[in-house]
Design an enzyme around this catalytic site. Structure first.
Site, PDB file in Angstrom:
ATOM      1  N   SER A 184       0.907  -1.277   0.054  1.00  0.00           N
ATOM      2  CA  SER A 184      -0.090  -0.061  -0.106  1.00  0.00           C
ATOM      3  C   SER A 184       1.005   1.294   0.055  1.00  0.00           C
ATOM      4  O   SER A 184       0.428   2.273  -0.527  1.00  0.00           O
ATOM      5  CB  SER A 184      -0.894  -0.136   1.378  1.00  0.00           C
ATOM      6  N   HIS A 212      -5.648  -3.560  -1.637  1.00  0.00           N
ATOM      7  CA  HIS A 212      -5.068  -2.581  -2.865  1.00  0.00           C
ATOM      8  C   HIS A 212      -5.022  -3.239  -4.151  1.00  0.00           C
ATOM      9  O   HIS A 212      -4.241  -2.709  -4.997  1.00  0.00           O
ATOM     10  CB  HIS A 212      -3.850  -1.939  -2.434  1.00  0.00           C
ATOM     11  N   LYS A 241     -12.502   0.186  -0.387  1.00  0.00           N
ATOM     12  CA  LYS A 241     -11.516   0.741  -1.470  1.00  0.00           C
ATOM     13  C   LYS A 241     -12.324   0.890  -2.764  1.00  0.00           C
ATOM     14  O   LYS A 241     -13.317   1.505  -2.955  1.00  0.00           O
ATOM     15  CB  LYS A 241     -10.198   0.330  -1.481  1.00  0.00           C
TER      16      LYS A 241
END
Length: 396
Positions: A184, A212, A241
């Site tokens: 990340s 991610h 996310k």
């Protein structure tokens, strides 16, 4: 005695601030998106995990509202007592099918997923071999487990093999390799083909944190393992996310693993179930990500990343190499990173400086992140602002 305690707290805060390590929270007065309202004005946003641009999408918003209208604000309970709704089972089935696994267990946060995966499954007879750049949640999850711990240098396959050999020599019953799918703070994608080969050689399991990666890496956005064309045993991830931007985590695995985790994983057993609104929004985001529109969003996302990376490099900034839409602008000094972020906000671009303990000392940076919702014009404006600030602060 209590006065001494509070004096120490104040002194610690003063020390943090003196080192330029204070992390300010700026209040956003709008939906998440490529343009947000901060401090009474609209600014470009280049530091969100909103990879597909779905956090402020009206369809995702309305799906959450509809779920809350049907199911209420929440369950007022943990899952195994009276906190499991039909919508929770629907979301578990939706993410498992999307990522190609037998089953899923949901958590209040991805931090809880990583905190809850190891301890129920592995004992002091087993071994966890963990990448040195793994997310803090993996590190904490490993600490909660009694398994033997081994650490290998980031994406260093020679070191990974060394640690696997040592774990085997030490008599480990089961070995699990734990790694971020995409790291990340750096935007590096794990070398999962090589990890898979070593796992097969040493009869090890693989756990990947794909927070991610899920939604935008690999075919249909199925994640880093799909991007690398390999199979893994466990995937942890988030709905906070690319998949809607709300909150909540999950573990995808075989059905018997999920069944055991539902009996033993403490963050699952002792935390309230996800709110229905989060479930509804997340399922709508998965639907979009898994369709033709998702393909278009992923194409735009990576086009944006290429354009930004090329322009920033041409302007003279030091970037970490890679293809991921996380693109760190390396500055080194913590105070410089904070000053740069503050100047960027004055210039109409919202970014954040990252420094210790989020990244190692001396490696402070501004972690910029692309979204499919950004336009080329917004990217060009941001590069121009960076160039202005960089020249003023002596970075370029």
């Amino acid at each position: 005695m209590t006065d001494d305690f509070y004096a120490r707290v104040r002194q610690t805060l003063e020390d943090i601030d003196a080192q330029g390590l204070t992390k300010p929270e700026r209040v956003i007065a709008s939906r998440q998106g490529p343009v947000i309202r901060v401090g009474g004005r609209d600014v470009l946003n280049f530091c969100a995990n909103n990879y597909l641009g779905l956090a402020g999408d009206e369809r995702v918003t309305q799906a959450g509202i509809a779920a809350q209208e049907r199911w209420g604000a929440g369950t007022a309970s943990v899952r195994f007592i009276c906190g499991t709704l039909e919508v929770h089972k629907e979301l578990e089935r939706s993410i498992a099918d999307y990522l190609g696994f037998e089953d899923t267990i949901l958590f209040a946060a991805a931090f809880d997923a990583n905190g809850g995966i190891f301890e129920p499954l592995f004992t002091d007879e087993d071994a966890i071999v963990s990448d040195s750049l793994n997310h803090a949640s993996i590190i904490d999850g490993v600490r909660l487990c009694k398994a033997k711990r081994y650490r290998f240098a980031n994406s260093d396959m020679d070191d990974l093999e060394t640690q696997l050999k040592q774990a085997r020599a030490d008599g480990a019953r089961t070995i699990i390799i734990a790694t971020d799918g995409a790291f990340s703070m750096d935007g590096y994608i794990a070398r999962l083909k090589d990890v898979r080969a070593l796992a097969d050689k040493y009869d090890a399991l693989i756990m990947v944190d794909d927070c991610h990666a899920t939604g935008f890496l690999g075919p249909k956005g199925r994640g880093s393992y799909a991007h690398c064309g390999v199979e893994v045993d466990f995937v942890t991830g988030t709905f906070g996310k690319a998949l809607g931007g709300a909150m909540g985590g999950f573990i995808c695995a075989r059905s018997e693993v999920v069944a055991l985790l539902k009996q033993r994983a403490r963050p699952y057993l002792f935390s309230n179930a996800l709110s229905p609104a989060v479930c509804g929004s997340s399922m709508e985001a998965i639907r979009i990500a898994n369709g033709d529109e998702g393909d278009q969003l992923r194409t735009q996302l990576f086009a944006n990343a290429r354009r930004y990376r090329a322009a920033m490099s041409a302007a003279g900034f030091t970037l970490l190499a890679g293809e991921h839409p996380i693109i760190p602008v390396m500055l080194g000094d913590a105070k410089l990173a904070q000053d740069m972020a503050a100047r960027m906000l004055e210039l109409g671009v919202y970014v954040i400086g990252f420094s210790f303990p989020v990244v190692p000392r001396g490696q402070a940076r501004i972690r910029t992140q692309m979204s499919a919702a950004h336009t080329f014009d917004q990217i060009d404006q941001t590069v121009a602002a960076f160039t202005t600030a960089g020249r003023e602060l002596g970075v370029i």
